[in-house]
Motif scaffolding. Structure first.
Motif, short mmCIF file in Angstrom:
data_model
loop_
_atom_site.label_atom_id
_atom_site.label_comp_id
_atom_site.label_asym_id
_atom_site.label_seq_id
_atom_site.Cartn_x
_atom_site.Cartn_y
_atom_site.Cartn_z
N SER A 133 0.83 -1.21 0.00
CA SER A 133 0.00 0.00 0.00
C SER A 133 0.86 1.25 0.00
O SER A 133 1.93 1.30 0.61
N TYR A 134 0.36 2.25 -0.70
CA TYR A 134 1.03 3.53 -0.84
C TYR A 134 0.04 4.62 -0.44
O TYR A 134 -1.12 4.59 -0.84
N SER A 135 0.52 5.57 0.34
CA SER A 135 -0.38 6.63 0.81
C SER A 135 0.35 7.96 0.80
O SER A 135 1.51 8.06 1.19
N ILE A 136 -0.34 8.98 0.31
CA ILE A 136 0.20 10.33 0.35
C ILE A 136 -0.82 11.27 0.98
O ILE A 136 -2.02 10.97 1.04
N ASP A 137 -0.35 12.39 1.45
CA ASP A 137 -1.23 13.49 1.87
C ASP A 137 -0.44 14.78 1.81
O ASP A 137 0.78 14.77 2.01
N SER A 138 -1.13 15.86 1.53
CA SER A 138 -0.47 17.16 1.46
C SER A 138 -0.28 17.79 2.83
O SER A 138 0.43 18.80 2.96
N ASN A 139 -0.92 17.20 3.86
CA ASN A 139 -0.84 17.75 5.21
C ASN A 139 0.20 16.99 6.03
O ASN A 139 0.13 15.76 6.16
N GLN A 140 1.16 17.71 6.59
CA GLN A 140 2.26 17.06 7.32
C GLN A 140 1.78 16.28 8.54
O GLN A 140 2.35 15.23 8.88
N LEU A 141 0.75 16.79 9.22
CA LEU A 141 0.27 16.09 10.41
C LEU A 141 -0.34 14.74 10.03
O LEU A 141 -0.15 13.74 10.73
N ILE A 467 4.32 -0.78 3.27
CA ILE A 467 3.67 0.53 3.25
C ILE A 467 4.67 1.60 2.88
O ILE A 467 5.79 1.62 3.40
N THR A 468 4.28 2.47 1.96
CA THR A 468 5.08 3.63 1.58
C THR A 468 4.24 4.87 1.82
O THR A 468 3.13 4.99 1.29
N ILE A 469 4.75 5.78 2.62
CA ILE A 469 4.00 6.99 2.99
C ILE A 469 4.84 8.20 2.60
O ILE A 469 6.02 8.29 2.95
N LYS A 470 4.22 9.14 1.88
CA LYS A 470 4.94 10.31 1.41
C LYS A 470 4.14 11.59 1.66
O LYS A 470 2.91 11.58 1.64
N HIS A 471 4.88 12.68 1.87
CA HIS A 471 4.27 14.00 1.90
C HIS A 471 4.23 14.49 0.45
O HIS A 471 5.25 14.88 -0.12
N ALA A 472 3.07 14.41 -0.17
CA ALA A 472 2.91 14.78 -1.58
C ALA A 472 1.45 15.15 -1.79
O ALA A 472 0.65 15.13 -0.86
N HIS A 473 1.09 15.47 -3.04
CA HIS A 473 -0.29 15.87 -3.29
C HIS A 473 -0.84 15.18 -4.53
O HIS A 473 -0.10 14.78 -5.43
N ALA A 474 -2.16 15.03 -4.54
CA ALA A 474 -2.83 14.22 -5.56
C ALA A 474 -2.74 14.83 -6.96
O ALA A 474 -2.88 14.11 -7.95
N GLN A 475 -2.53 16.14 -7.05
CA GLN A 475 -2.46 16.79 -8.36
C GLN A 475 -1.15 16.51 -9.09
O GLN A 475 -1.02 16.84 -10.27
N ASP A 476 -0.19 15.88 -8.42
CA ASP A 476 1.10 15.56 -9.05
C ASP A 476 1.67 14.33 -8.33
O ASP A 476 2.55 14.44 -7.49
N LEU A 521 9.03 17.06 8.38
CA LEU A 521 7.59 17.29 8.43
C LEU A 521 7.22 18.46 9.32
O LEU A 521 6.17 19.09 9.13
N PHE A 522 8.06 18.77 10.31
CA PHE A 522 7.70 19.79 11.30
C PHE A 522 8.69 20.96 11.28
O PHE A 522 9.06 21.49 12.32
N SER A 523 9.06 21.36 10.07
CA SER A 523 10.00 22.48 9.92
C SER A 523 9.29 23.82 9.78
O SER A 523 9.89 24.87 10.01
#
Length: 718
Positions: A133-141, A467-476, A521-523
Motif C-alpha cells: 500500500s502507498y499513501s500520500i497526503d499534502s498535510n504534514q500532520l 507501506i510507503t508513505i509520502k508528503h505529496a499531493h494528488a495533483q502531481d 515534516l515539522f519544519s
C-alpha cells in the motif's frame, strides 16, 4: 445468498462485462460494510482512530471490505461471504483467508494507492491484507499520523511497545500531576473532587463604564429532572455584573444574554449602546462555577472563588517564561485565519495558536510537552525506533489537551460533559468555556486518554504488506505510469471540512516534540494548505471562483489517478455532499477524465447519534463511486433518460434501502442522487438541459417527492 443479491445489489451504472470483473462489481459492498461500519462507531478504543486526532475518518471495518472487494477478482458466493466476514467479525483466520485469495489472483503482490491518506484507515487495512500500500497526503500532520501507525509500528515489537506506552505514559502523567499541583490549589482540601472550572468574560462598556458579562450559555445542567443555571446579580456600587448559580424550578428561566440572538452584536445592559470589536484577550476572565464530583455518581456545581481557585496570573506567566527558556522554545506565533461564519475566534481577539488557551491551560500543555520531549530523548539513546513509536503515540496526549481543554471547549449541560473544541467543520467562538484539571478523573481526562491509546495500539500488527508513505499531493503523484492495481481513496468533500485549519491547532503545539522525530515534516510554523483539495472562497484570488478552482484541481487529481492506474485497475472514490455544486464538480471531473463509472455503492457508516448529526441533521451516508479506465468517447444522454433513471433508482434501490435495510429517507435519497451523478458522469453532456446543475435540481425534485427528508442545497462554496 441469491435472495440477498436480489435485495441488496447496488444498481449497475455501466456494464463491465468487457472488463476484468472484481468483487466490488457484485454490488454487495454496501450492506455488510454499512452495518459493520455503523457498529464500529460505538466501540471506542478498539482501533487506531482512538489515538491521534484526525477528522472524518471512515471505519476500519468498512474500509477493509472496500479494499478487499476493489482488488478481489473472485465474485463467487465464497468471496462475498469473506468480504462480509472482513467487515462483521474480522479475526486472524478471515484475514489470512482474504490474503491468500488476493495473493493467488495476482502474479505479484498487488499495489494499492490512497491519494488522500488523511488518518490512514485505508492503507492501514490494505497493509493488513498483505497488499503493498502507498499513501500520500499534502498535510504534514496526516503524514506523521500514518508513519506512526504503520511505518514506526512495523519496526518494533508491538508487545513491548504496549508495555512501554503504559509505563512511560503513567510516569509522564504522574510527573505532570506533581508539576501542576501548584496550579490547582483546590486539589488540596477538597479530596480532588473539583475537576472543572466554567469561565466567561467581563467587558467594560466604552460608553458608560458598566462592567457586564459576555456569557451566552446560561445553563449548567439540563439533565432529566435537573435544571441548574445562572442568574444575574449586580454590584450597583461599581456597576459590575456577576453570575450566580441557582437550582431552577420548571417555571423559572436563567439569565438572558445581552447578545442579539443569532448575531454577533452585543449591547451594554445599562446604556444599551452597541459595543463593537470585542477582544476577549482585553476583557477580564471570570470564573463562574466549579464542577465537583459527587461521592457517588453525578456532579455538583458551586460558586467559584477565583482568588483561591487559581494562582495569580503574574505567577503563571513567570512560570511559563521560565519553562519556555528551559525548553528553548517560543509560544506559537502562527495566526488564525479570519473567516467569518467558518473560523470565528480571530474576530474576537484569538489571533494566534497560543491565544486559544488560557494561561493555566497553556502552562499545563507546556509541562506535558516538556515531559514528552525529555522521555523521547532518554528512550532514543537506547532504541530510536521504539522511542519514535512510543512517544509518537503518546504525543496524542497533546491532542487531548488542545481539543478538550481550551477556550473553545464547551460545557454541555444536556449530559454534563465537556465538548471538543475542534470537531469541525468550522471553529466557533465561545464566550463560555470549560476548563478541566486533566490529571483528575473528570471528563476528557488524560488517564482515560492513555488507556485509549493502549487499547488502540492493541489493534496494530506487524502485517505482511509493505507501506510507503509520502508528503505529496494528488495533483502531481510521485509514481510511474500504470503502477497500481487499485486506487481506493477518501478525499476531502468539496467544502465540508478545512483540514489544514483544524490541523494547525494541533501541529503548532506538537511541533516542539515532533520536530525531533520527523524534522522535515515539522519544519514550518503551520501545515501546507497550498494543495489541499477543498473549495474555499477565502483561498482564491479576487474575482476568481472557488468552485472553478476546485474543479480544476480535482480534474488534475483524476488525470493523475488515470495515469498511475493500470488499464484493468479499479478506482474506488469515496464521496458525499449536500450541495448541488459539490456533486457537479464530481461529474465534471469524471467526464473530463479517462474514467467511466461502473457502479455507485452507498455506505451508511456514520453514527446517527453524534452531536453534529443530531443538531444539523447531517447526512450519514457516503458513497463509493467505482470507476474503470477507458479511451472510449463519452456520448450524450437526454434529460428525459436521466429523469426516468432517477425514478428507476428510487423504485428498485432507494425504497429497498428503507424497507429492507432500515435506512432513513435522507440517506436513501443521497444514495439515489449519487447513482444519478454516476450516470451523468458517463455522458459527454445532457441534451434538453441548460446545465448539469439544472439536471441535478430536476432529479433532486423527483427524489424529494419519494423521500421528503432528502434535501440538496443550491449554494456557493464556503
Amino acid at each position: 445468498m441469491e435472495e440477498n443479491k436480489k435485495i441488496y445489489r447496488s444498481p449497475v451504472i455501466r456494464d463491465v462485462s468487457e472488463k476484468e470483473e472484481r468483487l466490488i462489481d457484485t454490488g454487495m459492498l454496501h450492506y455488510e460494510s454499512s452495518i459493520a461500519g455503523y457498529n464500529e462507531r460505538y466501540h471506542r478504543g478498539e482501533t487506531s482512530h482512538t489515538i491521534h486526532v484526525w477528522w472524518a475518518r471512515r471505519p476500519h471495518s468498512a474500509m477493509r471490505s472496500l479494499v478487499f472487494s476493489s482488488l478481489c477478482k473472485d465474485t463467487s458466493d465464497h468471496a462475498i461471504a469473506t468480504m462480509a466476514q472482513l467487515a462483521m467479525n474480522c479475526d486472524d483466520i478471515t484475514v489470512n483467508e482474504a490474503r491468500k485469495m488476493l495473493c493467488s489472483q495476482y502474479e505479484s503482490t498487488p499495489k494499492l494507492l490512497d491519494m488522500f491518506g488523511g488518518g490512514g484507515t485505508i492503507p492501514f487495512e490494505a497493509k493488513r491484507l498483505g497488499i503493498d500500500s502507498y499513501s500520500i497526503d499534502s498535510n504534514q500532520l496526516s503524514v506523521f499520523i500514518q508513519k506512526c501507525n504503520m511505518l514506526y509500528a512495523d519496526n518494533i515489537n508491538l508487545g513491548f511497545a504496549q508495555e512501554n506506552i503504559k509505563s512511560v505514559g503513567t510516569e509522564i502523567l504522574t510527573n505532570l500531576k506533581t508539576r501542576t499541583s501548584w496550579l490547582y490549589p483546590l486539589r488540596k482540601g477538597t479530596n480532588e473532587s473539583v475537576f472543572g472550572y466554567v469561565w466567561t468574560y467581563r467587558i467594560i462598556c466604552p460608553h458608560c463604564g458598566c462592567r457586564s458579562i459576555l456569557s451566552k450559555r446560561p445553563w449548567l445542567s439540563k439533565k432529566k429532572h435537573r435544571r441548574i443555571g445562572f442568574i444575574q446579580s449586580w454590584n450597583t456600587g461599581d456597576d459590575m455584573e456577576s453570575l450566580q448559580i441557582k437550582d431552577l424550578s420548571e417555571t423559572e428561566e436563567p439569565f438572558i444574554p445581552h447578545w442579539t440572538k443569532y448575531s454577533g452584536t452585543f449591547h451594554c445592559p445599562k446604556c444599551n449602546q452597541l459595543i463593537e470589536k470585542i477582544n476577549i484577550l482585553k476583557c477580564e476572565d471570570v470564573m463562574t462555577a466549579l464542577i465537583k464530583s459527587k461521592s457517588g455518581t453525578g456532579k455538583d456545581f458551586v460558586k467559584a472563588d477565583q482568588d483561591i481557585a487559581i494562582p495569580p496570573e503574574s505567577e503563571i506567566k513567570a512560570a511559563e517564561d521560565q519553562l519556555l527558556n528551559k525548553m528553548q522554545m517560543e509560544l506559537p506565533k502562527s495566526e488564525l485565519p479570519v473567516w467569518s461564519g467558518i473560523v470565528n475566534p480571530a474576530l474576537y481577539g484569538v489571533k494566534t495558536h497560543a491565544d486559544f488557551l488560557n494561561k493555566r491551560q497553556r502552562l499545563v500543555l507546556l509541562y506535558l510537552i516538556d515531559e514528552l520531549v525529555t522521555h523521547y530523548i532518554d528512550m532514543a539513546r537506547q532504541d530510536i525506533p521504539m522511542a519514535k513509536f512510543v512517544i509518537g503515540a503518546l504525543s496524542s496526549l497533546i491532542d487531548q489537551v488542545v481539543d478538550w481543554n481550551c477556550r473553545l471547549s464547551m460545557w454541555i449541560p444536556q449530559n454534563e460533559q465537556v465538548g471538543r473544541g475542534f470537531c469541525g467543520p468550522g471553529i466557533a467562538m465561545l464566550f463560555d468555556y470549560a476548563e478541566t484539571d486533566q490529571v483528575l478523573k473528570g471528563p476528557a481526562n488524560l488517564w482515560d486518554k492513555l488507556n485509549r491509546i493502549i487499547k488502540g495500539v492493541r489493534s496494530f500488527e506487524n502485517s505482511q504488506g509493505t507501506i510507503t508513505i509520502k508528503h505529496a499531493h494528488a495533483q502531481d503523484l510521485p509514481y510511474p505510469d500504470h503502477f497500481f492495481d487499485a486506487i481506493v481513496t477518501d478525499p476531502p468533500y468539496y467544502d465540508n471540512i478545512y483540514y489544514s485549519i483544524l490541523a494547525d491547532f494541533f501541529y503548532a503545539w506538537k511541533k516542539p516534540l515532533l520536530q525531533k522525530i520527523e524534522p522535515e515534516l515539522f519544519s514550518e510554523n503551520i501545515t501546507d494548505y497550498n494543495y489541499e483539495l477543498v473549495a474555499s472562497s477565502r483561498r482564491v484570488k479576487e474575482n476568481q471562483s472557488a468552485h472553478e478552482e476546485y474543479c480544476k484541481q480535482l480534474n488534475m487529481a483524476f488525470s493523475e489517478a488515470a495515469r498511475v492506474l493500470k488499464n484493468n485497475g479499479i478506482f474506488s472514490f469515496i464521496y458525499s455532499h449536500s450541495s448541488v455544486n459539490g456533486w457537479e464538480a464530481i461529474i465534471r471531473a469524471y467526464r473530463q477524465s479517462d474514467f467511466f463509472v461502473s457502479s455507485v455503492q452507498p455506505l451508511s457508516i456514520e453514527r446517527k447519534g453524534r452531536p453534529r448529526a443530531v443538531l444539523s441533521q447531517a447526512i450519514n451516508t457516503c458513497v463509493v463511486i467505482v470507476a474503470r479506465k477507458s479511451k472510449e468517447p463519452k456520448t450524450p444522454v437526454s434529460l428525459e433518460n436521466i429523469l426516468d433513471k432517477t425514478q428507476e433508482y428510487i423504485d428498485n434501490f432507494g425504497l429497498l434501502l428503507i424497507h429492507a435495510s432500515g435506512w432513513t429517507g435522507a440517506d436513501a435519497g443521497l444514495a439515489v442522487i449519487a447513482c444519478v451523478v454516476g450516470l451523468m458522469s458517463n455522458a459527454s453532456h445532457i441534451t434538453g438541459a441548460f446545465s448539469d446543475i439544472d439536471v441535478l435540481i430536476a432529479s433532486a425534485g423527483i427524489i424529494k417527492k419519494a423521500f421528503p427528508e432528502f434535501n440538496i442545497k443550491v449554494r456557493d462554496s464556503l
